[in-house]
Design a protein around this motif. Structure first.
Motif, short mmCIF file in Angstrom:
data_model
loop_
_atom_site.label_atom_id
_atom_site.label_comp_id
_atom_site.label_asym_id
_atom_site.label_seq_id
_atom_site.Cartn_x
_atom_site.Cartn_y
_atom_site.Cartn_z
N VAL A 1 0.84 -1.20 0.00
CA VAL A 1 0.00 0.00 0.00
C VAL A 1 0.87 1.25 0.00
CG1 VAL A 1 -1.84 -1.20 1.26
CG2 VAL A 1 -0.14 0.12 2.53
N GLN A 2 0.28 2.34 -0.44
CA GLN A 2 0.95 3.64 -0.37
C GLN A 2 0.66 4.28 0.99
OE1 GLN A 2 -0.57 5.51 -4.03
NE2 GLN A 2 1.46 5.21 -4.94
N PRO A 3 1.46 5.27 1.39
CA PRO A 3 1.35 5.81 2.76
C PRO A 3 0.06 6.53 3.07
CG PRO A 3 2.86 7.12 1.43
CD PRO A 3 2.57 5.89 0.65
N GLY A 4 -0.66 7.03 2.04
CA GLY A 4 -1.89 7.76 2.30
C GLY A 4 -3.11 6.88 2.48
N VAL A 5 -2.95 5.56 2.39
CA VAL A 5 -4.07 4.64 2.58
C VAL A 5 -4.51 4.66 4.04
CG1 VAL A 5 -4.77 2.20 2.54
CG2 VAL A 5 -3.42 3.16 0.65
N ARG A 6 -5.82 4.74 4.26
CA ARG A 6 -6.33 4.71 5.64
C ARG A 6 -6.10 3.33 6.27
NH1 ARG A 6 -11.36 4.51 6.26
NH2 ARG A 6 -11.81 3.90 4.11
N ASN A 7 -5.82 3.32 7.54
CA ASN A 7 -5.60 2.08 8.28
C ASN A 7 -6.76 1.10 8.06
OD1 ASN A 7 -6.30 0.45 10.84
ND2 ASN A 7 -4.16 0.92 11.17
N LEU A 8 -7.99 1.56 8.25
CA LEU A 8 -9.14 0.67 8.15
C LEU A 8 -9.35 0.17 6.73
CD1 LEU A 8 -11.48 -0.66 9.67
CD2 LEU A 8 -12.85 1.39 9.22
N ALA A 9 -8.95 0.96 5.73
CA ALA A 9 -9.15 0.57 4.34
C ALA A 9 -8.37 -0.70 3.99
CB ALA A 9 -8.74 1.71 3.42
N ILE A 10 -7.27 -0.94 4.68
CA ILE A 10 -6.49 -2.16 4.42
C ILE A 10 -7.30 -3.38 4.81
CG2 ILE A 10 -4.37 -3.42 4.95
CD1 ILE A 10 -3.03 -0.74 5.54
N SER A 11 -7.89 -3.34 5.99
CA SER A 11 -8.72 -4.47 6.44
C SER A 11 -9.95 -4.63 5.55
CB SER A 11 -9.14 -4.27 7.90
OG SER A 11 -8.02 -4.40 8.76
N LEU B 1 -9.11 -12.05 5.67
CA LEU B 1 -7.91 -11.51 6.31
C LEU B 1 -8.16 -10.09 6.80
CD1 LEU B 1 -5.33 -12.66 3.59
CD2 LEU B 1 -5.80 -13.81 5.77
N TYR B 2 -7.27 -9.62 7.68
CA TYR B 2 -7.34 -8.22 8.11
C TYR B 2 -5.98 -7.77 8.62
CZ TYR B 2 -7.41 -9.31 13.18
OH TYR B 2 -7.10 -9.72 14.46
N TYR B 3 -5.85 -6.45 8.79
CA TYR B 3 -4.62 -5.84 9.33
C TYR B 3 -4.86 -5.53 10.79
CZ TYR B 3 -0.80 -2.49 9.99
OH TYR B 3 0.31 -1.83 10.45
N ALA B 4 -4.02 -6.08 11.69
CA ALA B 4 -4.34 -6.09 13.11
C ALA B 4 -4.24 -4.75 13.84
CB ALA B 4 -3.48 -7.14 13.82
N PRO B 5 -3.17 -3.95 13.69
CA PRO B 5 -3.10 -2.70 14.47
C PRO B 5 -4.30 -1.80 14.18
CG PRO B 5 -0.95 -3.23 13.53
CD PRO B 5 -1.93 -4.17 12.91
N ASP B 6 -4.96 -1.35 15.23
CA ASP B 6 -6.20 -0.59 15.06
C ASP B 6 -6.25 0.62 15.99
OD1 ASP B 6 -6.32 -2.18 17.30
OD2 ASP B 6 -8.46 -2.62 17.11
N PRO B 7 -5.51 1.68 15.68
CA PRO B 7 -5.60 2.91 16.50
C PRO B 7 -7.05 3.40 16.56
CG PRO B 7 -3.82 3.07 14.88
CD PRO B 7 -4.61 1.84 14.53
N SER B 8 -7.36 4.15 17.59
CA SER B 8 -8.72 4.65 17.74
C SER B 8 -9.14 5.51 16.55
CB SER B 8 -8.84 5.46 19.03
OG SER B 8 -8.67 4.63 20.16
N SER B 9 -8.16 6.10 15.87
CA SER B 9 -8.45 6.96 14.72
C SER B 9 -8.38 6.19 13.41
CB SER B 9 -7.45 8.12 14.67
OG SER B 9 -6.11 7.62 14.60
N GLN B 10 -8.54 4.84 13.45
CA GLN B 10 -8.27 4.02 12.27
C GLN B 10 -9.17 4.33 11.08
OE1 GLN B 10 -10.55 0.02 13.89
NE2 GLN B 10 -8.91 -0.23 12.45
N ILE B 11 -10.33 4.91 11.30
CA ILE B 11 -11.18 5.26 10.16
C ILE B 11 -10.60 6.42 9.37
CG2 ILE B 11 -13.29 4.41 11.25
CD1 ILE B 11 -14.05 7.34 11.77
N ALA B 12 -9.66 7.16 9.97
CA ALA B 12 -9.10 8.35 9.31
C ALA B 12 -7.59 8.31 9.17
CB ALA B 12 -9.49 9.61 10.08
N CYS B 13 -6.88 7.74 10.13
CA CYS B 13 -5.41 7.82 10.13
C CYS B 13 -4.82 7.03 8.97
CB CYS B 13 -4.84 7.35 11.46
SG CYS B 13 -5.06 5.59 11.82
N SER B 14 -3.68 7.47 8.48
CA SER B 14 -3.04 6.83 7.33
C SER B 14 -1.95 5.87 7.79
CB SER B 14 -2.45 7.88 6.39
OG SER B 14 -1.48 8.66 7.06
#
Length: 484
Positions: free
Chosen positions: A109-119, A127-140
């Motif tokens: 993925v590129q750096p601007g992809v949202r955390n949640l978008a990977i999952s 499958l899913y991506y495990a780290p889930d910061p509270s801001s995962q719907i927005a953070c990159s």
């Protein structure tokens, strides 16, 4: 190089709308999620691909112009605070998921992809991506790499550094480096770990290869309420001592419980002094057994009520309350100052008592919410920046919390990074010789100090002026701090 000349050169390879320099266009970039610190950049650039990022770096390097990288702007330590005489490099448009490999269980993925978008992209493959910061719907994900972010499930699945395999990095002069490997290990020094959490000071990440893991067959969440914070803290230690590693284990104190419940109506016990959220995941059989053991431990630890999510909707609602703690704080106070210290679990109750003493001393309320399983505290100091002197008082309060974390054998950050917020506390956390090594590493990657200057690692002169250089010759600094 004059500003107008820099802008002209940037526009020679970037679209006009991708080079911002008017004050009204710069304003949205003056701070990150920690809005206590603000600074307008000289110029903002929004490249659309790696080649354009290379050219930005080459131009700025030739002109000796500072560069500060920025992702989604959700950071909480002032790490993306612009430089007044520098270029703010936004990576928001580098937002492609290049590929998902279900057989290798990876995603590029590129750096601007949202955390949640990977999952979301990996979900069709189970499958899913495990780290889930509270801001995962927005953070990159690029920002996650820069700060080594965690989340509520970091206890079992680790931080960002444990969940990435490879990085594409650009040096300060635009050279491309591939760091790490898609294999289990790579030869040489562990530069992948060095780059993760380096806060944009060593290079600019333009591509990340992350690990994906199977979505668990079953997950259930236990909510235990306690009439005493110390009992809740002891329950955390008792769960770990029993050999159980929950998928997540979070604690909230009374003021946080009330703020969150009024905001989201998650179903929290309003009579509790503290609640624990403890999740088990895995096969159905494993979860049934582990949930029963967690119930027994919570009861033996003094829980006044214990409940378990009956379905996925209930589980997600209980987690949604925890993840809404920060916006909930914004509803009950004009401003809040979020801290991020980490301590050994055995000191949870003692440090919470110390925070309560400081709250009374400074006359400022403090909401406590944290990753209890790994001792990562997130005290939210509530204040009003419109009141003269209150921000300075809040910063002093926060600094003493971090000092307590150091004194307890912990550290000043667990996942938010140092940025501007905690740079003074670095002087207390590390000795002169250790800071000199940090500066040597920085110089090896960025000799002129152009990448995110003035962040994360303080100058030795700054530390000498603060008079806070750790404990030397048996002399204890900050002896006036609350002890436990």
């Amino acid at each position: 190089m004059a500003v107008h000349e820099l802008i002209q050169n940037l526009r020679s390879f970037l679209p006009a709308e991708a080079v911002l320099y008017e004050a009204e266009d710069l304003k949205p970039y003056e701070c990150d999620g920690l809005s206590a610190y603000r600074q307008l950049p000289m110029v903002v650039v929004l490249p659309e691909n790696e080649e354009q990022v290379v050219k930005v770096l080459q131009l700025c390097h030739a002109a000796q112009t500072p560069v500060v990288a920025r992702g989604a702007g959700t950071g909480l330590s002032g790490g993306a605070l612009p430089h007044a005489q520098g270029v703010l490099l936004s990576l928001a448009k580098l937002n492609r998921i290049i590929n998902v490999d279900p057989l290798a269980r990876t995603a590029r993925v590129q750096p601007g992809v949202r955390n949640l978008a990977i999952s979301e992209a990996a979900a069709p493959y189970g499958l899913y991506y495990a780290p889930d910061p509270s801001s995962q719907i927005a953070c990159s994900i690029g920002g996650n790499v820069a700060e080594n972010s965690g989340g509520v499930h970091c206890l079992k699945y680790g931080l960002t550094v444990h969940n990435i395999l490879k990085l594409r990095v650009l040096t300060v002069d635009g050279e491309r480096l591939d760091i790490g490997s898609e294999g289990l290990d790579s030869a040489g020094y562990d530069l992948l770990a060095l780059m993760t959490g380096s806060e944009g000071m060593l290079g600019i990440v333009t591509e990340i290869t992350v690990k994906l893991i199977p979505i668990p067959e079953k997950a259930q969440l236990v909510m235990a309420a306690f009439d005493d914070v110390q009992k809740a803290g002891n329950a955390v230690a008792n769960v770990i001592a029993a050999g159980i590693i929950p998928a997540g284990m979070e604690m909230m104190d009374k003021i946080t419980i009330h703020a969150v419940e009024e905001f989201l109506h998650a179903g929290y016990d309003l009579d509790a002094q503290a609640i624990l959220l403890c999740e088990s995941d895995g096969s159905a059989e494993e979860v049934v057994t582990e949930i029963q053991r967690i119930h027994d431990i919570m009861r033996q630890s003094g829980a006044i009520t214990i409940s378990t999510s009956r379905n996925e909707a209930e589980r997600l609602k209980l987690w949604a309350g925890r993840k809404a703690a920060f916006p909930a704080a914004g509803r009950v106070s004009p401003d809040y100052y979020c801290m991020d210290g980490t301590i050994p679990r055995k000191h949870l109750a003692d440090v919470l008592r110390g925070i309560e003493q400081l709250s009374q001393e400074y006359g400022l309320r403090c909401m406590n919410v944290f990753h209890a399983g790994d001792g990562n505290l997130h005290p939210l100091i509530l204040y009003d920046a419109n009141q003269p002197g209150e921000l300075e008082k809040t910063e002093e309060f926060g600094g003493k919390i971090l000092q307590m974390c150091i004194d307890a054998g912990g550290t000043i950050t667990g996942e938010h990074g140092v940025g501007m917020e905690k740079i003074n506390q670095m002087c207390s956390q590390f000795r002169t010789s250790e800071l000199e090594i940090f500066h040597a590493v920085k110089a090896a990657f960025d000799p002129a100090g152009l990448l995110n200057p003035g962040k994360a690692v303080p100058t030795l002169h700054r530390c000498a002026e603060l008079g806070a250089m750790h404990v030397h010759q048996g002399e204890e600094k900050f002896a006036e701090l609350p002890r436990f």
